[in-house]
Motif scaffolding. Structure first.
Motif, PDB file in Angstrom:
ATOM      1  N   ALA A 126      10.472  22.996  14.363  1.00 22.07           N
ATOM      2  CA  ALA A 126       9.591  22.141  15.172  1.00 22.07           C
ATOM      3  C   ALA A 126       8.305  22.875  15.548  1.00 22.07           C
ATOM      4  CB  ALA A 126      10.319  21.677  16.425  1.00 22.07           C
ATOM      5  N   HIS A 127       8.436  24.138  15.955  1.00 27.28           N
ATOM      6  CA  HIS A 127       7.243  24.911  16.328  1.00 27.28           C
ATOM      7  C   HIS A 127       6.400  25.256  15.100  1.00 27.28           C
ATOM      8  CE1 HIS A 127       8.280  25.230  20.509  1.00 27.28           C
ATOM      9  NE2 HIS A 127       9.452  25.775  20.235  1.00 27.28           N
ATOM     10  N   LEU A 128       7.050  25.489  13.988  1.00 28.86           N
ATOM     11  CA  LEU A 128       6.327  25.794  12.752  1.00 28.86           C
ATOM     12  C   LEU A 128       5.463  24.610  12.323  1.00 28.86           C
ATOM     13  CD1 LEU A 128       6.054  28.010  10.595  1.00 28.86           C
ATOM     14  CD2 LEU A 128       7.926  26.909   9.360  1.00 28.86           C
ATOM     15  N   ARG A 129       6.002  23.407  12.431  1.00 26.13           N
ATOM     16  CA  ARG A 129       5.250  22.202  12.065  1.00 26.13           C
ATOM     17  C   ARG A 129       4.025  22.018  12.942  1.00 26.13           C
ATOM     18  NH1 ARG A 129      10.120  17.833  11.220  1.00 26.13           N
ATOM     19  NH2 ARG A 129      10.821  18.654   9.234  1.00 26.13           N
ATOM     20  N   ARG A 130       4.113  22.465  14.198  1.00 29.00           N
ATOM     21  CA  ARG A 130       2.997  22.307  15.127  1.00 29.00           C
ATOM     22  C   ARG A 130       2.096  23.549  15.165  1.00 29.00           C
ATOM     23  NH1 ARG A 130       3.041  18.355  18.951  1.00 29.00           N
ATOM     24  NH2 ARG A 130       2.061  19.782  20.421  1.00 29.00           N
ATOM     25  N   HIS A 131       2.409  24.550  14.363  1.00 25.07           N
ATOM     26  CA  HIS A 131       1.614  25.790  14.291  1.00 25.07           C
ATOM     27  C   HIS A 131       1.538  26.481  15.644  1.00 25.07           C
ATOM     28  CE1 HIS A 131       0.574  24.553  10.252  1.00 25.07           C
ATOM     29  NE2 HIS A 131       0.164  23.393  10.724  1.00 25.07           N
ATOM     30  N   GLU A 132       2.649  26.512  16.368  1.00 30.73           N
ATOM     31  CA  GLU A 132       2.718  27.158  17.684  1.00 30.73           C
ATOM     32  C   GLU A 132       3.253  28.581  17.514  1.00 30.73           C
ATOM     33  OE1 GLU A 132       3.501  23.074  20.222  1.00 30.73           O
ATOM     34  OE2 GLU A 132       5.202  24.369  19.758  1.00 30.73           O
ATOM     35  N   THR A 133       2.335  29.495  17.232  1.00 32.54           N
ATOM     36  CA  THR A 133       2.703  30.857  16.873  1.00 32.54           C
ATOM     37  C   THR A 133       3.463  31.578  17.977  1.00 32.54           C
ATOM     38  OG1 THR A 133       0.689  30.916  15.548  1.00 32.54           O
ATOM     39  CG2 THR A 133       1.790  33.008  15.945  1.00 32.54           C
ATOM     40  N   GLN A 134       2.998  31.482  19.204  1.00 25.78           N
ATOM     41  CA  GLN A 134       3.657  32.173  20.313  1.00 25.78           C
ATOM     42  C   GLN A 134       5.091  31.658  20.489  1.00 25.78           C
ATOM     43  OE1 GLN A 134       1.660  31.899  24.054  1.00 25.78           O
ATOM     44  NE2 GLN A 134       2.905  33.483  24.999  1.00 25.78           N
ATOM     45  N   SER A 135       5.277  30.369  20.399  1.00 25.38           N
ATOM     46  CA  SER A 135       6.608  29.790  20.518  1.00 25.38           C
ATOM     47  C   SER A 135       7.500  30.196  19.351  1.00 25.38           C
ATOM     48  CB  SER A 135       6.520  28.270  20.598  1.00 25.38           C
ATOM     49  OG  SER A 135       5.852  27.879  21.774  1.00 25.38           O
ATOM     50  N   LEU A 136       6.918  30.388  18.175  1.00 22.26           N
ATOM     51  CA  LEU A 136       7.694  30.843  17.022  1.00 22.26           C
ATOM     52  C   LEU A 136       8.286  32.221  17.269  1.00 22.26           C
ATOM     53  CD1 LEU A 136       5.500  29.778  13.969  1.00 22.26           C
ATOM     54  CD2 LEU A 136       7.781  28.955  14.534  1.00 22.26           C
ATOM     55  N   VAL A 137       7.507  33.090  17.877  1.00 18.75           N
ATOM     56  CA  VAL A 137       7.976  34.447  18.151  1.00 18.75           C
ATOM     57  C   VAL A 137       9.130  34.414  19.152  1.00 18.75           C
ATOM     58  CG1 VAL A 137       7.327  36.687  19.121  1.00 18.75           C
ATOM     59  CG2 VAL A 137       5.758  35.490  17.588  1.00 18.75           C
TER      60      VAL A 137
END
Length: 124
Positions: A91-102
Motif C-alpha cells: 500500500a505504501h509502495l503504491r503511494r510512494h511513501e518512502t518514510q512509511s516504507l522504511v
C-alpha cells in the motif's frame, strides 16, 4: 536470545495495540488528518478490520506465552504481523511513501525475527 525475542515481541505488541486502537476508535477522516494518508484508499470497514487484526496480533504476541496457554500462538501471531506488513508495504509502495516504507520494513523484519525464533531454536 529468549530475552531479545520477548523484548521485540513486546515492542511489536505496543505498536500494534496503539495502531489497532487508533484504527478501531477513530474515524477515517481523523486518521487521514493525523498523517495516515494511506487510509484514504480504504473503506471504513476495511480500516476497522485492519485495526481488529492489529489488536489481535498484539494480544497474540504476548498473552499466550505469558499465560502459558497455547504458546504456539505467538509465532503464528508473528506470521500474521508479517502478512499485515507485506500488505502495508504494498500500500505504501503504491503511494510512494518512502518514510512509511522504511518503518513498515523494520516492523516486518522484527516480526519475522520473532516468528523465526519462536518457531525455531527458541520455541516455548
Amino acid at each position: 536470545m529468549d530475552t531479545a525475542l520477548w523484548i521485540v515481541a513486546g515492542l511489536l505488541a505496543v505498536v500494534f495495540l496503539a495502531g489497532g486502537a487508533m484504527k478501531l476508535f477513530q474515524s477515517k477522516e481523523k486518521l487521514v488528518a493525523s498523517g495516515m494518508a494511506v487510509m484514504e484508499g480504504y473503506s471504513s470497514g476495511a480500516i476497522k478490520a485492519i485495526g481488529t487484526l492489529e489488536l489481535l496480533a498484539a494480544v497474540g504476541l504476548i498473552l499466550p506465552a505469558a499465560l502459558d496457554i497455547a504458546p504456539v500462538l505467538v509465532p503464528l501471531a508473528a506470521v500474521g504481523v508479517v502478512l499485515l506488513m507485506i500488505g502495508a508495504f504494498v500500500a505504501h509502495l503504491r503511494r510512494h511513501e518512502t518514510q512509511s516504507l522504511v518503518v513498515t520494513a523494520v516492523l516486518l523484519a522484527l516480526a519475522a525475527f520473532v516468528a523465526w525464533g519462536r518457531f525455531g531454536p527458541h520455541s516455548f
